[in-house]
Each structure stands twice: as structure tokens, then as C-alpha cells.
Design a protein around this motif. Structure first.
Motif, short mmCIF file in Angstrom:
data_model
loop_
_atom_site.label_atom_id
_atom_site.label_comp_id
_atom_site.label_asym_id
_atom_site.label_seq_id
_atom_site.Cartn_x
_atom_site.Cartn_y
_atom_site.Cartn_z
N SER A 97 35.65 47.46 44.24
CA SER A 97 35.40 46.15 43.48
C SER A 97 35.13 46.20 41.95
CB SER A 97 33.76 45.83 44.08
OG SER A 97 32.78 46.37 43.57
N GLY B 224 38.27 44.97 40.83
CA GLY B 224 38.39 43.70 41.19
C GLY B 224 37.89 42.87 39.95
N ILE B 225 36.56 43.25 39.72
CA ILE B 225 35.81 42.35 38.54
C ILE B 225 36.68 42.16 37.40
CG2 ILE B 225 34.03 42.51 36.99
CD1 ILE B 225 32.52 44.10 39.15
N VAL C 153 39.39 39.64 37.87
CA VAL C 153 38.84 38.33 37.90
C VAL C 153 38.68 37.90 36.67
CG1 VAL C 153 36.91 36.80 38.58
CG2 VAL C 153 37.90 38.15 40.15
N THR D 6 36.23 40.34 50.68
CA THR D 6 36.09 40.19 49.20
C THR D 6 35.21 38.78 48.58
OG1 THR D 6 38.11 41.27 48.78
CG2 THR D 6 37.38 39.88 46.97
N VAL E 93 34.00 36.33 45.58
CA VAL E 93 34.01 35.80 44.26
C VAL E 93 32.63 35.10 43.95
CG1 VAL E 93 35.16 34.50 42.17
CG2 VAL E 93 36.40 35.71 44.14
N GLY F 222 33.90 32.70 38.95
CA GLY F 222 34.57 33.77 38.81
C GLY F 222 34.08 34.76 37.91
N LEU G 227 33.29 39.69 40.97
CA LEU G 227 34.17 40.21 42.39
C LEU G 227 33.68 41.21 43.07
CD1 LEU G 227 37.78 39.55 43.08
CD2 LEU G 227 36.73 41.81 43.76
N THR H 276 33.54 43.70 46.86
CA THR H 276 34.16 43.82 48.31
C THR H 276 33.37 44.80 49.17
OG1 THR H 276 36.35 43.63 47.30
CG2 THR H 276 36.49 44.73 49.25
N CYS I 201 39.40 32.06 49.60
CA CYS I 201 40.05 32.34 48.23
C CYS I 201 41.42 31.73 48.09
CB CYS I 201 39.83 33.63 47.76
SG CYS I 201 37.94 34.23 47.67
N LEU J 238 41.81 33.78 42.62
CA LEU J 238 42.57 34.84 43.02
C LEU J 238 44.03 34.65 43.14
CD1 LEU J 238 40.16 36.96 45.65
CD2 LEU J 238 40.38 37.07 43.23
#
Length: 423
Positions: A12, A15-16, A19, A62, A64, A106, A109, A111, A138, A168
């Protein structure tokens, strides 16, 4: 927490960053919180969207996250500190810890394993946002980013834009955005290339709320979204005008003054010079620039350099023009008059006088018909009557003194004495 969920937690973090790149800002979760800053308002957690990805016996979910803060200053709530926690498993999983005023989407993010933690929620200041399948997917969720000035002049138009993104999934095409101020009728503009642009009229002076609402196209499956911001309007500053001060001979610059009726708010205007009968480079220096009248300022002066003009130059004029003003313009031009340059008077041509002629041409008092005494007027030997004869006699005396000696002097004295007796 299972080994898979621990692995997803590590994933994750990447992922941050993704975003953050999508929304053009650094992720708040990566900021270092300051535990010493107390909460200064209400922060409400938001779940923007979730996306499930079945992976055999587990489901990777996942999510947001976003938030809404009513505080007027940033609020720091350390992750996992009791006011900013995940409701099961590890309390700190990289959720935001610094919350800015307003509504934000946003911002983080996460997971995790949805089967291991089916009832996970995000709790901020006692409010829990459920992270489950009831949240928008998403692939369908959208977010609106509103770009508008923080202040505007009452009664004048201003431009605002709204960018619409699919979380996303990049920009959203199709649909429209409805812009409104204080809940009044919307100005609806189609979305093209993921954004919409509107020109609105600022309402009366005061604080107002500007809202942009995304309206998906029929059948698109996208979700609606809104964004809002505060718009402050001020009383119009009044029309701008420009005038030129008088130019006197020998001035090295001309002064023009830009004024406005009131000093409310900030006003800007560009200015430039233009030739009349005066020519740039010969009579003055071509000049241009921008005048900024700050809030509370009613006038500003601009100096135009003048050239040195030669003797005999006639009067001439040039102009100063106002362009591209932020407010209305009452008088857009000023005429600068350059005075004529005088020619210096010619020196009087006078030659030296002939001493002999001067002595013969001097007129005595009361004698207008002929030469008068060659002696000064105050000389006691000069007489009003018979002055010419006396003077002639004295001239003869001078000659005798030069060539006749003492005998001649005696004769002259006798002549003068006899003349006085007869008088």
C-alpha cells in the motif's frame, strides 16, 4: 493479521505514491506529524472508493481515503494515537495524519485482506467510515478538483475550472459540471478532456460558497461528485482614469497619475506610451509597464523620461494609454504636452564710438540746434547762454598754452575779462 495482509500493507505504501501522483500532491500519510499540534476543528473521514481483486482464497481490497475538515488551520492527528486509527488489526497503516482545511479526496491508499478483516473501518475523532463493499467501486467513483480565485470584485466576471477524475483510472470524459454560488441556479458546462470551464459573475460583497458538481452522462456508470470552495467578493474599486501633470520647460520627466474612484480591493492596469507630434527617442523615451493599486490605495504615479530638446523646438504632444485593466476604465488616455523651447535673443551689435565725433555730437542742456559744450554738464565754466563761444575760447586757450607761451596766456585772460565786463 495474516502474512498476506502484512504483505498487502507494504504494497500500500507504493499505492499512496501512485494516488499522490494522480492528484498532483504529496500524500499526507507520508508527512511527519507534529504530536504537539492540537486538533483545532472537526475532521470527518471519507472512503472515496474500494476495489476488490480476488486472489485465490483471499480477496485483496484496495481503498482510497479522503476527509473533510471544518478547521481553519491544519489539524495534526498522529496515526494510531487514539484519534486516528483503523478499527481492527494494526491501528496505523499509513492513513493521513495531517488534515488541511476543507474537503480532500485521494489522500491515501490502503490495501488489505478483505476476508481477514471484513469489518474494517477508519475512525477519526470518534467518527467511523466503513471500508467495505458498500462503498463506490474505484472504476466508477469520480472526484472533482475545483480551481477558482479566492477573491473577486463584486459584479464582475471571473473564471473557474473543474477537473474531473476517475479514482485510480485517470481523467473522466463525458458528462458535465454544474457551477453554482450559494445554491443559486447552476451554470452547466460539458466536460471535455476531463475538465470544464465556466465564466461566472461575482455576487455582492461578502463571503460565498462556490460549488462544482459533476453530472455523469446517462448510462456511463460513473458516480457524481462535488467540490466546493470559499469565494470572497469586494466592492468594485470604481473606474480607473489617467491624467498627465503639466510639463514645464527644462523638465527631465513627465508625470502621469492613474487614479480610481474608491480604494476597495486590488486593481491592476497596463500602460504604454504612443507618439503624437512628439516622437519616441527624439522627444521622450517609450515606456510601458503595469500599475498595481493595492487595497486601500487610490492612485499611483508613472514617470516618463523626456529628452533634451534643442532651442527653437515647437510644442509637441504624446500619449499614455491604459490597457488590460482588472476593473472598468473611465479615462483610458492622457495627453502629455511638451512646451516649445524658446530661441535666446541675439546679442546687440554695437561698434566703438569715434572720440572726436562724440565730443562734437554731445548736446548741451536746452540746445537743440547745434553742438553744445564738450565739457561735462556740471562743469562750472559751462553756461546756459553763450556756452558755445566760451567753449571755443577755451579750446583756443589750450592751443596757446601749447604753442604760445605765457604771453599768449595773458592776452587770453584780458580777452576773457573784457568779455565778462561787456556781458
Amino acid at each position: 493479521m495474516t502474512r498476506l495482509s502484512a504483505h498487502l500493507r507494504v504494497a500500500s505504501a507504493a499505492g499512496i505514491a501512485a494516488v499522490a501522483a494522480l492528484f498532483g500532491a504529496a500524500p499526507a500519510a507520508l508527512a511527519q506529524p507534529d504530536p504537539g499540534v492540537p486538533a483545532a476543528g472537526t475532521v470527518t473521514p471519507l472512503v472515496d472508493c474500494v476495489q476488490d481483486a480476488p486472489l485465490g482464497a483471499v480477496t485483496a481490497r484496495t481503498v482510497v481515503l479522503g476527509y473533510r475538515s471544518t478547521a481553519s488551520v491544519p489539524v495534526t492527528l498522529p496515526a494510531g494515537g487514539g484519534e486516528n486509527d483503523l478499527t481492527s488489526g494494526a491501528a496505523d497503516r499509513g492513513q493521513p495524519s495531517t488534515f488541511l482545511p476543507g474537503e480532500h479526496h485521494g489522500t491515501a491508499l490502503l490495501t488489505f485482506d478483505a476476508q481477514a478483516e471484513p469489518a474494517l473501518g477508519w475512525r477519526v475523532q470518534g467518527t467511523v467510515a466503513a471500508i467495505d463493499a458498500t462503498a463506490p467501486a474505484c472504476t466508477d467513483a469520480t472526484v472533482v478538483t475545483l480551481n477558482a480565485p479566492s477573491s473577486a470584485e463584486a459584479g464582475r466576471s471571473f473564471v473557474t475550472t473543474a477537473a474531473v477524475s476517475r479514482l485510480l483510472m485517470g481523467a473522466a470524459d463525458g458528462g458535465s459540471v454544474g457551477f453554482s454560488i450559494d445554491g443559486e441556479a447552476e451554470t452547466v458546462v460539458p466536460v471535455a478532456g476531463g475538465s470544464a470551464r465556466a465564466e461566472l459573475t461575482a455576487p455582492a460583497a461578502g463571503s460565498h460558497t462556490l460549488v462544482a458538481r459533476y453530472l455523469p452522462a446517462d448510462g456511463s456508470g460513473l458516480k457524481a461528485a462535488t467540490a466546493s470552495t470559499v469565494l470572497t467578493t469586494a466592492v468594485a474599486s470604481g473606474p480607473l482614469s489617467v491624467a498627465a501633470n503639466s510639463v514645464v520647460a527644462g523638465s527631465t520627466s513627465a508625470v502621469v497619475v492613474v487614479t480610481r474612484a474608491t480604494a476597495n480591493g486590488e486593481a491592476t492596469v497596463d500602460y504604454t506610451t504612443a507618439d503624437g507630434t512628439a516622437r519616441a527617442g527624439a522627444d521622450y523615451t517609450a515606456t510601458s509597464g503595469t500599475v498595481v493599486l493595492a487595497d486601500g490605495v487610490r492612485e499611483a504615479k508613472v514617470r516618463i523620461p523626456l529628452a533634451s530638446r534643442g532651442a527653437g523646438s515647437p510644442s509637441a504632444t504624446f500619449f499614455v494609454l491604459l490597457q488590460r485593466a482588472s476593473t472598468s476604465v473611465g479615462s483610458a488616455s492622457a495627453t502629455v504636452l511638451l512646451p516649445a523651447v524658446a530661441t535666446p535673443p541675439a546679442a546687440a551689435a554695437a561698434g566703438p564710438a569715434d572720440p572726436a565725433a562724440a565730443s562734437l555730437a554731445i548736446a548741451g542742456p536746452g540746445d537743440s540746434d547745434g553742438p553744445a559744450s564738450a565739457l561735462p554738464v556740471a562743469d562750472p565754466t559751462a553756461r546756459a547762454a553763450g556756452a558755445a563761444g566760451q567753449d571755443l575760447l577755451l579750446l583756443i586757450v589750450g592751443a596757446i598754452l601749447t604753442v604760445g607761451g605765457i604771453a599768449g596766456v595773458v592776452s587770453v585772460i584780458r580777452g576773457v575779462t573784457l568779455n565778462n565786463a561787456n556781458a
